[in-house]
Design an enzyme around this catalytic site. Sequence first.
Site, PDB file in Angstrom:
ATOM      1  N   CYS A 257     -47.878 105.662  33.726  1.00 38.86           N
ATOM      2  CA  CYS A 257     -48.435 105.675  35.091  1.00 38.86           C
ATOM      3  C   CYS A 257     -47.406 105.969  36.199  1.00 38.86           C
ATOM      4  O   CYS A 257     -47.674 106.807  37.055  1.00 38.86           O
ATOM      5  CB  CYS A 257     -49.140 104.378  35.412  1.00 38.86           C
ATOM      6  N   ARG A 286     -43.287  99.869  23.201  1.00 42.59           N
ATOM      7  CA  ARG A 286     -43.564  98.503  23.642  1.00 42.59           C
ATOM      8  C   ARG A 286     -43.131  97.528  22.563  1.00 42.59           C
ATOM      9  O   ARG A 286     -43.332  97.792  21.378  1.00 42.59           O
ATOM     10  CB  ARG A 286     -45.068  98.314  23.887  1.00 42.59           C
ATOM     11  N   GLN A 304     -50.009 107.619  23.673  1.00 46.22           N
ATOM     12  CA  GLN A 304     -51.302 107.353  24.298  1.00 46.22           C
ATOM     13  C   GLN A 304     -51.956 108.667  24.692  1.00 46.22           C
ATOM     14  O   GLN A 304     -51.263 109.582  25.127  1.00 46.22           O
ATOM     15  CB  GLN A 304     -51.104 106.579  25.601  1.00 46.22           C
ATOM     16  N   ASP A 306     -53.370 109.432  27.417  1.00 44.54           N
ATOM     17  CA  ASP A 306     -53.426 108.786  28.716  1.00 44.54           C
ATOM     18  C   ASP A 306     -53.970 109.746  29.778  1.00 44.54           C
ATOM     19  O   ASP A 306     -53.812 110.956  29.660  1.00 44.54           O
ATOM     20  CB  ASP A 306     -51.991 108.401  29.097  1.00 44.54           C
ATOM     21  N   HIS A 308     -54.809 109.701  34.318  1.00 41.19           N
ATOM     22  CA  HIS A 308     -55.007 109.006  35.585  1.00 41.19           C
ATOM     23  C   HIS A 308     -55.863 109.863  36.489  1.00 41.19           C
ATOM     24  O   HIS A 308     -55.649 111.065  36.577  1.00 41.19           O
ATOM     25  CB  HIS A 308     -53.658 108.686  36.230  1.00 41.19           C
ATOM     26  N   LYS A 388     -62.521  96.830  34.466  1.00 44.55           N
ATOM     27  CA  LYS A 388     -62.394  97.858  33.436  1.00 44.55           C
ATOM     28  C   LYS A 388     -63.559  97.826  32.472  1.00 44.55           C
ATOM     29  O   LYS A 388     -64.286  96.836  32.380  1.00 44.55           O
ATOM     30  CB  LYS A 388     -61.106  97.676  32.650  1.00 44.55           C
ATOM     31  N   HIS A 434     -56.898 104.353  35.377  1.00 44.21           N
ATOM     32  CA  HIS A 434     -56.187 104.663  34.127  1.00 44.21           C
ATOM     33  C   HIS A 434     -57.255 104.814  33.060  1.00 44.21           C
ATOM     34  O   HIS A 434     -58.217 104.052  33.041  1.00 44.21           O
ATOM     35  CB  HIS A 434     -55.302 103.526  33.630  1.00 44.21           C
TER      36      HIS A 434
HETATM   37 ZN    ZN Z   1     -51.786 104.181  33.516  1.00 41.45          ZN
END
Ligand code: ZN
Length: 567
Positions: A257, A286, A304, A306, A308, A388, A434
Amino acid sequence: MAAAVCRLFEGVKLDIGPSTDSGFYYDFDLSHRLAPEDFPPIEREMARIVAEDLPFERLEVGRSEAQSLFESQGQHYKVERLADIPEGETITVYRCGGFVDLCRGPHLERTGQIKAFKLLSVAGSYYRGIETNPMLQRVYGIVGATQQEVDEHVQRVEEALKRDHRKLGKELDLFSVQDDVGPGLIHWHPKGARIRSIIEEYWRKEHFRSGYELLYSPHIGRSGLWETSGHLGFYSENMYAPMEIDDVKYYVKPMNCPFHIQIYKSQKRSYRDLPLRWAELGTVYRYEKTGVLHGLLRVRGFTQDDAHIFCTPEQVEDEVKRTVQFALRIWRSFGFTQITAYLATKPAKAVGTPERWAQATASLQHALESENIPFVMDEGGGAFYGPKIDLKVKDAIGREWQMSTIQFDFNLPERFQLAYHGDDGQDHQPYMVHRALLGSLERFFGVLVEHYAGAFPLWLAPEQVRILPISEKQAEVAGKLAAALEGEDFRVRLDRSAEKIGAKIRNAQMDKIPYMLILGAREAEQGTVSVRSRTAGDLGVMRLEELVGRLREEVASKAVSESKGAA
Ligand code: ZN
């Protein structure tokens, strides 16, 4: 079970024994190394305890009383676990015959109420999941209201074991974890990597089609970035120690992000630029405890899928709906049609205005309703920075996996002072969402392997077609056939082994190859092949054009029906 183990073995030290989604387990420390051969005598002892119809007696005890009780029994894990219970919370122990355990409860009233049970497996498990702690022995079992219920469960467990992605990953040579490198770090072997590249290619195409742009971002960033984002505060436990470059601390990214935000901030944004939908296959690292790492499902480094989304308040509803529709489309194309959702709403401690929370939560709910996705409200279960949706998909044997997340964020736009110029001439804060659809490629691939039991549909199969010449004499024709199919973009291998045709077919079947082309003297002469499908068996003789047409259609439709239950 714990009482039975204590009756049968000397010096048993007990840790904890919770129930799980699929049964229960208990962690024991004992000198005898438990094996499946020990299960029948333990089960017999358990049956005896059930027949004794002993009451479960709930006792509230003081902390020091509980402590001296477990100390006197030499149960030092229990004494340590006692310290985990917060001050002021009632401490309860349950007594059942001579067996006493620290337990929050509740319990059945009597052992006689237990109708059917079975012990399933035993595995090593570090105390508290920490690898420097002693290794305990974890015994898994199930309990049911009827024997039939237990039998059916055992069957499901066996089916799941057959599909275990760690087992299939090895057998089909898809991926590995290497001791020399470290736990939780995935190596994609050629066949696994081929499937991943097909998934990624499809993923990119679908994103461009859906109005996304792709980004690539760095893997490390200065500590200042992570201070601004807040990750060094609320997420530092999951981040690895920093490295120093030119006297500045840099952290490996646990999330993408902040980098996407930097790109947003690289120029002035107007309402006319929004929505911005930016996606990245972003590899993050992580920290996870060694004890919880599990094949591809829990890892320390993963990619990911991912994205945004930055948009105006007016665009929120539409963007969320589009995202949910996009998720459904992607899941269906991989053969997952049963999808449920959790909608997590505002917790007690939260950032962001009540208006923004209300609008975001309503848009999530409307999207689920308009797509007819059954959902459970998780009131107050949202993150402090926004509501979410989590989407769960059901696999071929009915197991649910939490995969996609669509998460609002009212925190990062504030911390990074994101703005766009509105049509009113004023600066406004954009909404930020996200979103990860597959979750991570590693975990998704693990689920995919188990869903298909390793028998990938044609469009994903790393080797789609294997050519099996009956004898040396067809070698030349076989080579030409392979080249022709490769020319049509199919993934083909020619079996050049000296084995008999029966063995070649068996090997291809073991490798879960969707199509086998058998080439004998007659076929070579007529310019045809005998086609065999992994699931349907013999499909008869075909000419090349006919075969190519059939394969093309199957690839294009992403058909999965033929691979269901192909284990
Ligand atoms: Zn994010």
